[in-house]
Scaffold this motif. Structure first.
Motif, mmCIF file in Angstrom:
data_model
loop_
_atom_site.group_PDB
_atom_site.id
_atom_site.type_symbol
_atom_site.label_atom_id
_atom_site.label_comp_id
_atom_site.label_asym_id
_atom_site.label_seq_id
_atom_site.Cartn_x
_atom_site.Cartn_y
_atom_site.Cartn_z
ATOM 1 N N VAL A 4 0.872 -1.170 0.000
ATOM 2 C CA VAL A 4 0.000 0.000 0.000
ATOM 3 C C VAL A 4 0.906 1.217 0.000
ATOM 4 O O VAL A 4 1.819 1.320 0.820
ATOM 5 C CB VAL A 4 -0.947 0.014 1.222
ATOM 6 N N LYS A 6 1.413 5.659 -0.813
ATOM 7 C CA LYS A 6 0.804 6.993 -0.826
ATOM 8 C C LYS A 6 0.982 7.588 -2.209
ATOM 9 O O LYS A 6 2.060 7.545 -2.773
ATOM 10 C CB LYS A 6 1.499 7.871 0.223
ATOM 11 N N TYR A 11 -4.245 6.955 -1.870
ATOM 12 C CA TYR A 11 -3.482 5.730 -1.641
ATOM 13 C C TYR A 11 -3.824 4.715 -2.722
ATOM 14 O O TYR A 11 -4.921 4.726 -3.268
ATOM 15 C CB TYR A 11 -3.831 5.130 -0.277
ATOM 16 N N TRP A 13 -2.713 0.363 -4.064
ATOM 17 C CA TRP A 13 -1.947 -0.845 -3.794
ATOM 18 C C TRP A 13 -1.332 -1.346 -5.084
ATOM 19 O O TRP A 13 -1.774 -1.016 -6.174
ATOM 20 C CB TRP A 13 -2.798 -1.933 -3.129
ATOM 21 N N LYS A 32 -6.442 5.390 3.125
ATOM 22 C CA LYS A 32 -5.539 4.243 3.244
ATOM 23 C C LYS A 32 -6.334 2.978 3.548
ATOM 24 O O LYS A 32 -6.041 1.908 3.011
ATOM 25 C CB LYS A 32 -4.513 4.513 4.341
#
Length: 55
Positions: A4, A6, A11, A13, A32
């Motif tokens: 994950v 930023k 956010y 993945w 997140k």
């Protein structure tokens, strides 16, 4: 592994292979927690996902 990360606007993945290369990545999520849930969902459904040849 799933990572994950930023982004400038939220956010996301990404799934990395054993050789360290990125195999795929997600859309950008606003939180997140949403990105983490997306990674968990992808991990859960991947074993049963079909491959569709659209060539």
């Amino acid at each position: 592994m799933f990572e994950v990360l930023k982004a400038s606007t939220g956010y996301f993945w990404r799934l990395k292979g054993g050789n360290g290369e990125t195999l795929c990545h997600s859309e950008v999520y606003t939180t997140k927690q949403s990105a983490e849930r997306g990674a968990e969902t992808a991990k859960r459904i991947a074993p049963s996902a079909s491959v569709v040849d659209r060539t």
